[in-house]
Design a protein around this motif. Structure first.
Motif, PDB file in Angstrom:
ATOM      1  N   GLY A  40       0.910  -0.694  -0.376  1.00 10.02           N
ATOM      2  CA  GLY A  40      -0.264   0.398   0.315  1.00 10.02           C
ATOM      3  C   GLY A  40       1.425   1.257  -0.025  1.00 10.02           C
ATOM      4  N   ARG A  41       1.496   0.874   0.541  1.00 11.28           N
ATOM      5  CA  ARG A  41       2.917   3.015   0.793  1.00 11.28           C
ATOM      6  C   ARG A  41       3.186   3.338  -0.659  1.00 11.28           C
ATOM      7  NH1 ARG A  41       4.435   4.435   5.086  1.00 11.28           N
ATOM      8  NH2 ARG A  41       3.997   3.246   6.199  1.00 11.28           N
ATOM      9  N   GLU A  42       3.778   1.962  -1.089  1.00 11.09           N
ATOM     10  CA  GLU A  42       4.094   1.893  -2.723  1.00 11.09           C
ATOM     11  C   GLU A  42       3.211   2.238  -3.238  1.00 11.09           C
ATOM     12  OE1 GLU A  42       6.392  -1.335  -6.006  1.00 11.09           O
ATOM     13  OE2 GLU A  42       7.550  -1.185  -3.856  1.00 11.09           O
ATOM     14  N   ALA A  43       2.454   1.837  -3.026  1.00 11.42           N
ATOM     15  CA  ALA A  43       0.947   2.270  -4.207  1.00 11.42           C
ATOM     16  C   ALA A  43       0.653   4.130  -4.125  1.00 11.42           C
ATOM     17  CB  ALA A  43      -0.665   1.982  -4.277  1.00 11.42           C
ATOM     18  N   VAL A  44       0.927   4.122  -2.694  1.00 16.09           N
ATOM     19  CA  VAL A  44       0.586   5.375  -3.035  1.00 16.09           C
ATOM     20  C   VAL A  44       1.629   6.247  -3.643  1.00 16.09           C
ATOM     21  CG1 VAL A  44      -0.041   7.704  -1.485  1.00 16.09           C
ATOM     22  CG2 VAL A  44      -0.817   5.656  -1.227  1.00 16.09           C
ATOM     23  N   GLU A  45       2.704   6.207  -3.833  1.00 14.28           N
ATOM     24  CA  GLU A  45       3.871   6.866  -4.190  1.00 14.28           C
ATOM     25  C   GLU A  45       3.623   6.913  -5.824  1.00 14.28           C
ATOM     26  OE1 GLU A  45       7.420   4.742  -2.593  1.00 14.28           O
ATOM     27  OE2 GLU A  45       7.370   5.634  -0.442  1.00 14.28           O
ATOM     28  N   ARG A  46       2.840   5.276  -6.301  1.00 12.52           N
ATOM     29  CA  ARG A  46       3.868   4.698  -7.413  1.00 12.52           C
ATOM     30  C   ARG A  46       2.026   5.597  -8.214  1.00 12.52           C
ATOM     31  NH1 ARG A  46       5.718   4.116 -11.004  1.00 12.52           N
ATOM     32  NH2 ARG A  46       5.932   2.106 -12.487  1.00 12.52           N
ATOM     33  N   LEU A  47       1.079   5.943  -7.637  1.00 14.07           N
ATOM     34  CA  LEU A  47      -0.100   6.845  -8.388  1.00 14.07           C
ATOM     35  C   LEU A  47       0.214   8.010  -8.219  1.00 14.07           C
ATOM     36  CD1 LEU A  47      -3.328   6.271  -8.310  1.00 14.07           C
ATOM     37  CD2 LEU A  47      -3.170   7.873  -5.554  1.00 14.07           C
ATOM     38  N   VAL A  48       0.985   8.480  -7.229  1.00 15.53           N
ATOM     39  CA  VAL A  48       1.476  10.217  -7.731  1.00 15.53           C
ATOM     40  C   VAL A  48       2.466  10.410  -9.170  1.00 15.53           C
ATOM     41  CG1 VAL A  48       2.637  12.010  -7.210  1.00 15.53           C
ATOM     42  CG2 VAL A  48       1.322  10.661  -5.265  1.00 15.53           C
ATOM     43  N   GLU A  49       3.029   9.060  -9.614  1.00 16.84           N
ATOM     44  CA  GLU A  49       4.471   8.852 -10.158  1.00 16.84           C
ATOM     45  C   GLU A  49       3.803   8.697 -11.578  1.00 16.84           C
ATOM     46  OE1 GLU A  49       7.050   5.761  -8.431  1.00 16.84           O
ATOM     47  OE2 GLU A  49       8.308   7.378  -7.608  1.00 16.84           O
ATOM     48  N   CYS A  50       2.768   7.281 -11.717  1.00 19.79           N
ATOM     49  CA  CYS A  50       2.435   6.685 -12.706  1.00 19.79           C
ATOM     50  C   CYS A  50       1.206   7.260 -13.862  1.00 19.79           C
ATOM     51  CB  CYS A  50       2.638   5.207 -13.055  1.00 19.79           C
ATOM     52  SG  CYS A  50       1.368   4.358 -12.365  1.00 19.79           S
ATOM     53  N   GLU A  51       0.777   8.370 -12.100  1.00 20.94           N
ATOM     54  CA  GLU A  51      -1.318   9.083 -12.952  1.00 20.94           C
ATOM     55  C   GLU A  51      -1.485   7.548 -12.838  1.00 20.94           C
ATOM     56  OE1 GLU A  51      -0.394  12.890 -14.562  1.00 20.94           O
ATOM     57  OE2 GLU A  51       0.267  13.590 -12.992  1.00 20.94           O
ATOM     58  N   PRO A  52      -1.768   6.786 -13.064  1.00 26.27           N
ATOM     59  CA  PRO A  52      -3.011   5.908 -13.193  1.00 26.27           C
ATOM     60  C   PRO A  52      -4.301   6.124 -14.127  1.00 26.27           C
ATOM     61  CG  PRO A  52      -3.146   5.153 -11.405  1.00 26.27           C
ATOM     62  CD  PRO A  52      -1.476   6.070 -12.099  1.00 26.27           C
ATOM     63  N   ASP A  53      -4.789   5.660 -14.856  1.00 24.53           N
ATOM     64  CA  ASP A  53      -6.393   5.553 -14.869  1.00 24.53           C
ATOM     65  C   ASP A  53      -7.429   4.946 -13.867  1.00 24.53           C
ATOM     66  OD1 ASP A  53      -6.612   7.669 -17.331  1.00 24.53           O
ATOM     67  OD2 ASP A  53      -5.748   4.959 -17.915  1.00 24.53           O
ATOM     68  N   VAL A  54      -6.804   3.913 -13.682  1.00 23.28           N
ATOM     69  CA  VAL A  54      -7.803   2.799 -12.307  1.00 23.28           C
ATOM     70  C   VAL A  54      -6.217   1.682 -11.903  1.00 23.28           C
ATOM     71  CG1 VAL A  54      -8.327   0.473 -12.623  1.00 23.28           C
ATOM     72  CG2 VAL A  54      -9.199   2.497 -14.676  1.00 23.28           C
ATOM     73  N   VAL A  55      -7.106   2.057 -10.575  1.00 27.25           N
ATOM     74  CA  VAL A  55      -5.962   0.591  -9.541  1.00 27.25           C
ATOM     75  C   VAL A  55      -6.601  -0.408  -9.273  1.00 27.25           C
ATOM     76  CG1 VAL A  55      -4.915   1.078  -7.291  1.00 27.25           C
ATOM     77  CG2 VAL A  55      -5.124   3.232  -8.727  1.00 27.25           C
ATOM     78  N   THR A  56      -6.031  -1.341  -9.203  1.00 27.87           N
ATOM     79  CA  THR A  56      -6.519  -2.732  -9.141  1.00 27.87           C
ATOM     80  C   THR A  56      -5.753  -3.150  -7.564  1.00 27.87           C
ATOM     81  OG1 THR A  56      -4.907  -4.073  -9.908  1.00 27.87           O
ATOM     82  CG2 THR A  56      -6.549  -4.138 -10.974  1.00 27.87           C
ATOM     83  N   LEU A  57      -6.404  -3.183  -6.501  1.00 29.97           N
ATOM     84  CA  LEU A  57      -5.843  -3.677  -4.948  1.00 29.97           C
ATOM     85  C   LEU A  57      -6.669  -4.167  -4.057  1.00 29.97           C
ATOM     86  CD1 LEU A  57      -4.336  -1.666  -3.117  1.00 29.97           C
ATOM     87  CD2 LEU A  57      -6.895  -0.401  -2.474  1.00 29.97           C
TER      88      LEU A  57
END
Length: 376
Positions: free
Chosen positions: A34-51
């Protein structure tokens, strides 16, 4: 090209999910927790996340809460079919996730191909979801209040899941035998659990018509949904796992993995689960439920409600209902997470009213109160 961030602590799950989505023409990024997910969310700006839910360092619920603060993004939960997994997934959807896919083989699932079509369809639908706008319009709460409610609900729901559902077993019998005054049929899909929190708790305990609910959801999840809503609502909320006589004061939730239909029970009406039919593409089927209600009740004694969701499930029979003198509500684009099902009802000329989700319950109350005043 749709960009998807796949978040799972299992390298095997990340690779398998990534391959399925890439095979459908999507670009895939990954995160291990989850921590890496928040960082990657900002970096790669995905349209959708599967979690995933259960991850080390930072779990899925905590990560989701941060995502919705940092960069609101459509999230599809990929969860196990256990009750614990279902509880966490329902809480995630209350926090802002738009849909869920159940891993058929548990936390480490080697047979994700079984749900590949569902996964791809839900990710595609989520890519068009209006998460930020829907979240603001449906839930104008601070993040601190949401966090407190999350903790309180998790504790209460854990106890509620272990305890017997007292309201279910202490229902007062109807004062007379025969058909109910009328029926309200609600259909909902993507974004539904959160939207239902804006509708069902606003219906009073003395609401005079039974409410039949079909929410597209996997098996094992609808029982948790029913218990969750029962804890929030003045009405009794039950999952239909056997034939049940319909009565006022109760919301009947179609069981996942099956369809629900209205059927005669002597001189009365009941709802009962029935095996999924290939004639209907989504399950539990809103169309099949609405069609069965029309077979056994006069259209003027029926109200159809079509809320957020992809596809067109329920649109045709609800449009037929309106043409036959019944009343219908379509959720407006202002609050629908996915404006698919209600849009189809409107496009077919089948919506008596088009309303944001927060106004649906008030409209139902007004209609039924007017009916009673006219009949007095």
């Amino acid at each position: 090209m749709t960009k998807v961030l796949v978040v799972d602590d299992s390298a095997l799950m990340r690779r398998t999910l990534g391959q399925l989505l890439q095979g459908a023409g999507m670009a895939v990024e990954t995160a291990r927790n989850g921590r890496e997910a928040v960082e990657r969310l900002v970096e790669c700006e995905p349209d959708v996340v599967t979690l995933d839910v259960n991850m080390p360092d930072m779990d899925g619920l905590t990560s989701l809460s941060l995502m919705m603060q940092v960069r609101p993004t459509p999230v599809v939960m990929v969860s196990s079919l256990t009750e614990q997994g279902a509880l966490a997934t329902l809480e995630a959807m209350a926090l802002g996730a738009v849909d869920c896919v159940a891993k058929p083989g548990g936390t480490i699932s080697l047979n994700l191909e079984q749900v590949a079509h569902e996964l791809i369809a839900k990710v595609c639908a989520a890519a068009g979801a209006r998460v930020g706008r829907a979240a603001r319009s449906c839930r104008e709460r601070t993040s601190s209040a949401r966090s407190a409610q999350t903790r309180q609900r998790s504790e209460a729901l854990g106890a509620h899941a272990r305890a017997p559902a007292a309201k279910v077993h202490t229902l007062a019998p109807q004062s007379h035998k025969g058909l109910p005054e009328g029926l309200v049929v609600i259909g909902v899909s993507t974004g539904g659990p959160r939207t239902l929190e804006d509708v069902l708790p606003q219906l009073p305990a003395h609401f005079p018509w039974p409410v039949l609910l079909a929410q597209h959801m996997p098996a094992n999840f609808t029982g948790v949904l029913a218990r969750r809503m029962d804890a929030m609502c003045p009405l009794n909320v039950v999952e239909v796992d056997r034939p049940m006589r319909v009565q006022a004061g109760t919301v009947y939730v179609a069981r996942g993995g099956s369809d629900m239909v209205v059927a005669p029970l002597g001189a009365e009406l009941c709802v009962r689960p029935t095996p999924e039919s290939g004639t209907y593409p989504w399950h539990p089927s809103v169309s099949r439920l609405m069609e069965s209600a029309l077979q056994h009740m006069d259209a003027t004694r029926l109200v159809g409600v079509l809320l957020t969701g992809m596809g067109d499930d329920g649109a045709k029979p609800m449009a037929d209902l309106r043409r036959k003198g019944g009343r219908t509500i379509a959720e407006s684009a202002d609050t629908a997470v996915v404006f698919g099902m209600p849009h189809e009802l409107i496009a077919q000329g089948g919506a008596s009213a088009v309303l944001p989700c927060q106004q649906v319950a008030a409209q139902l109350r007004d209609w039924l109160l007017a009916d009673r005043l006219q009949g007095a």
